[in-house]
Scaffold this active site. Structure first.
Site, PDB file in Angstrom:
ATOM      1  N   GLN A 156      -7.052 -15.628  -3.036  1.00 45.90           N
ATOM      2  CA  GLN A 156      -7.499 -16.732  -2.174  1.00 45.90           C
ATOM      3  C   GLN A 156      -6.501 -17.016  -1.048  1.00 45.90           C
ATOM      4  OE1 GLN A 156     -10.674 -18.814  -2.721  1.00 45.90           O
ATOM      5  NE2 GLN A 156     -10.795 -16.644  -3.227  1.00 45.90           N
ATOM      6  N   THR A 157      -5.827 -15.973  -0.604  1.00 49.76           N
ATOM      7  CA  THR A 157      -4.782 -16.154   0.399  1.00 49.76           C
ATOM      8  C   THR A 157      -4.839 -15.006   1.395  1.00 49.76           C
ATOM      9  OG1 THR A 157      -3.393 -17.221  -1.262  1.00 49.76           O
ATOM     10  CG2 THR A 157      -2.287 -16.406   0.723  1.00 49.76           C
ATOM     11  N   ASP A 163     -14.007  -8.687  -4.699  1.00 47.01           N
ATOM     12  CA  ASP A 163     -13.422  -9.920  -4.164  1.00 47.01           C
ATOM     13  C   ASP A 163     -14.387 -10.474  -3.120  1.00 47.01           C
ATOM     14  OD1 ASP A 163     -13.174  -8.118  -2.117  1.00 47.01           O
ATOM     15  OD2 ASP A 163     -11.245  -8.893  -1.436  1.00 47.01           O
ATOM     16  N   CYS A 189     -16.761  -6.071   8.551  1.00 53.24           N
ATOM     17  CA  CYS A 189     -17.879  -6.832   7.978  1.00 53.24           C
ATOM     18  C   CYS A 189     -17.419  -8.261   7.693  1.00 53.24           C
ATOM     19  CB  CYS A 189     -18.376  -6.145   6.705  1.00 53.24           C
ATOM     20  SG  CYS A 189     -19.997  -6.698   6.145  1.00 53.24           S
ATOM     21  N   SER A 248      -8.436 -28.429  -0.913  1.00 56.32           N
ATOM     22  CA  SER A 248      -9.797 -27.909  -0.863  1.00 56.32           C
ATOM     23  C   SER A 248     -10.771 -28.855  -1.563  1.00 56.32           C
ATOM     24  CB  SER A 248      -9.858 -26.522  -1.498  1.00 56.32           C
ATOM     25  OG  SER A 248      -9.253 -26.546  -2.767  1.00 56.32           O
ATOM     26  N   CYS A 269     -19.287  -0.257  12.675  1.00 58.02           N
ATOM     27  CA  CYS A 269     -19.238  -0.130  11.207  1.00 58.02           C
ATOM     28  C   CYS A 269     -19.611   1.277  10.757  1.00 58.02           C
ATOM     29  CB  CYS A 269     -20.182  -1.140  10.554  1.00 58.02           C
ATOM     30  SG  CYS A 269     -20.174  -1.037   8.756  1.00 58.02           S
ATOM     31  N   ARG A 284       0.831  -1.206   0.000  1.00 58.54           N
ATOM     32  CA  ARG A 284       0.000   0.000   0.000  1.00 58.54           C
ATOM     33  C   ARG A 284       0.864   1.254   0.000  1.00 58.54           C
ATOM     34  NH1 ARG A 284      -4.633  -1.727   4.410  1.00 58.54           N
ATOM     35  NH2 ARG A 284      -6.020  -2.738   2.925  1.00 58.54           N
ATOM     36  N   LEU A 300       2.711 -22.193  -0.816  1.00 56.98           N
ATOM     37  CA  LEU A 300       1.627 -21.197  -0.881  1.00 56.98           C
ATOM     38  C   LEU A 300       0.371 -21.750  -1.546  1.00 56.98           C
ATOM     39  CD1 LEU A 300       1.051 -18.329   0.000  1.00 56.98           C
ATOM     40  CD2 LEU A 300       1.879 -17.515  -2.198  1.00 56.98           C
ATOM     41  N   CYS A 313     -20.831  -4.871  13.678  1.00 55.21           N
ATOM     42  CA  CYS A 313     -21.748  -3.856  13.158  1.00 55.21           C
ATOM     43  C   CYS A 313     -21.778  -2.607  14.046  1.00 55.21           C
ATOM     44  CB  CYS A 313     -23.151  -4.444  13.023  1.00 55.21           C
ATOM     45  SG  CYS A 313     -23.251  -5.841  11.890  1.00 55.21           S
ATOM     46  N   GLU A 334      -0.993  -8.720  -5.546  1.00 60.46           N
ATOM     47  CA  GLU A 334      -2.349  -9.182  -5.860  1.00 60.46           C
ATOM     48  C   GLU A 334      -2.374 -10.655  -6.252  1.00 60.46           C
ATOM     49  OE1 GLU A 334      -4.984  -7.745  -5.146  1.00 60.46           O
ATOM     50  OE2 GLU A 334      -4.205  -5.767  -4.693  1.00 60.46           O
ATOM     51  N   TYR A 386     -10.931  -9.174 -11.099  1.00 61.07           N
ATOM     52  CA  TYR A 386     -10.571  -8.579  -9.813  1.00 61.07           C
ATOM     53  C   TYR A 386      -9.180  -7.951  -9.866  1.00 61.07           C
ATOM     54  CZ  TYR A 386      -8.310  -7.889  -5.500  1.00 61.07           C
ATOM     55  OH  TYR A 386      -7.571  -7.288  -4.539  1.00 61.07           O
TER      56      TYR A 386
END
Length: 352
Positions: free
Chosen positions: A38-39, A134, A188, A302, A198, A21, A76, A195, A33, A116
């Site tokens: 999924q990680t 996502d 969330c 999975s 939030c 960031r 990973l 909440c 990214e 995404y």
DNA sequence: AATCCGGGGGT
DNA sequence: ACCCCAGGATT
């Protein structure tokens, strides 16, 4: 929409300080990214540092070998991400003159980059107005609008992308996208969302209707298939016979051992027969039949439950080697990429 | 539209 | 056990 100010204000105060960031370098953002698909952030962090230090630039990555990249990716999961990481770097080097593409469509053309990831890179690196969707964002939206369409259905994907597009702040799409995802990750959450803290609570239809627990809806996936694998380890001095997985199956590009899959545990004489055929007459005569495997593991993916058994044979003469089966010495054992299960066996058996 | 593709952590 | 994770590619 006046939720933007509430959302972005909340984000600027509550955001986690994450390395990707603090840059607008599209290469580093793309790298983060892909790793984070999924990680969880906690799981991907070490890999991000490893990759960004080993390959500081896109062109240094483009020159790497696949095995080298997969070794770094080892552990990973979803290894097509690692393979596509290299392919995409090579494509940028070859087709985009080594300069990371700056438009959504060009970014989307890179292997391993879907809607995404393209939106994420376009907005974070270039402030282009593309909304990310996502798992976090679809959950936030399903609650905000109390929308019962399953988020993983075809209709749902279209619907939540449309909602995200409409909600997007075109002024700061980068901050907006980050904020939506961060809200989903920190407030969330899937179960027991906070909440009470939030920033969007007063706008949340699902909260007003008390349907939070029922959002988002999701189509359940089928349960994992069971799979029995009998691995055969042939060891000659400090060398072990290994196999590079090239089939359309799990762990493509990684190494494991020769194996038998009969849909049931193999019998000792079936293992014995296999071993004999892999060896010379001289050596096979000395092989003793084993009544049981050395080690047994369960390894859960999975979509598959693996029951793996390992039969270990020490032989006195070199075994057959070909294009599929390769001889690896102890040093090489630590250098080739292996799946978690194999890493576990090698470690437990003090082979590396 | 459904299935495949990892591994780890939370409940 | 079951669910989820800064999803994408293939069938």
């Amino acid at each position: 929409m006046d939720i933007h100010d509430d959302l972005i204000s909340w984000y600027l105060v509550n955001k986690r300080d994450l390395p990707w960031r603090n840059t607008t370098n599209p290469y580093l953002i793309w790298l983060s990214e892909i790793i984070l698909q999924q990680t969880r952030v906690d799981q991907g962090m070490a890999y991000y540092h490893r990759f960004s230090e080993t390959y500081p630039t896109l062109n240094s990555l483009a020159k790497a070998d696949e095995e080298e990249v997969l070794k770094l990716w080892q552990g990973l999961g979803y290894y097509s991400r690692g393979r596509n990481l290299l392919k995409a770097a090579q494509k940028v080097a070859d087709d985009f003159n080594g300069v990371f593409p700056k438009t959504y469509t060009d970014i989307l053309s890179l292997p391993g980059v879907g809607p995404y990831t393209a939106a994420a890179i376009a907005s974070f690196a270039f402030r282009l107005p593309y909304a990310v969707v996502d798992g976090n964002v679809s959950r936030v939206l399903s609650r905000l609008f109390d929308e019962s369409t399953p988020i993983n259905s075809s209709a749902g994907k279209k619907l939540f992308q449309d909602l995200a597009d409409k909600c997007l702040s075109t002024k700061r799409p980068d901050l907006h996208n980050q904020a939506m995802m961060e809200l989903g990750a920190l407030v969330c959450s899937p179960r027991n969302p906070s909440c009470n803290t939030c920033p969007l609570a007063s706008h949340c239809l699902s909260m007003a209707r008390e349907t939070i627990q029922d959002r988002p809806q999701k189509i359940k996936s089928k349960k994992a298939k069971e799979r029995q694998i009998d691995y055969i380890i042939l060891q000659n001095d400090n060398r072990i016979l290994m196999r590079k997985r090239t089939d359309k199956d799990i762990w493509q590009g990684l190494f494991d051992f020769p194996s038998i899959e009969l849909g049931r545990p193999a019998k000792p004489d079936e293992i014995y027969k296999y071993v004999k055929e892999a060896l010379s007459e001289h050596d096979s005569a000395k092989i003793k039949i084993q009544k049981a495997p050395v080690k047994t593991y369960q390894h859960v993916l999975s979509h598959q439950k693996l029951k793996a058994r390992f039969w270990h044979f020490k032989v006195e003469e070199p075994f057959q080697e070909n294009s599929i089966y390769l001889r690896k010495n102890k040093t090489q054992l630590g250098e080739v990429p292996v799946p978690r299960l194999i890493q576990q066996y090698l470690t437990d058996s003090s082979l590396i």
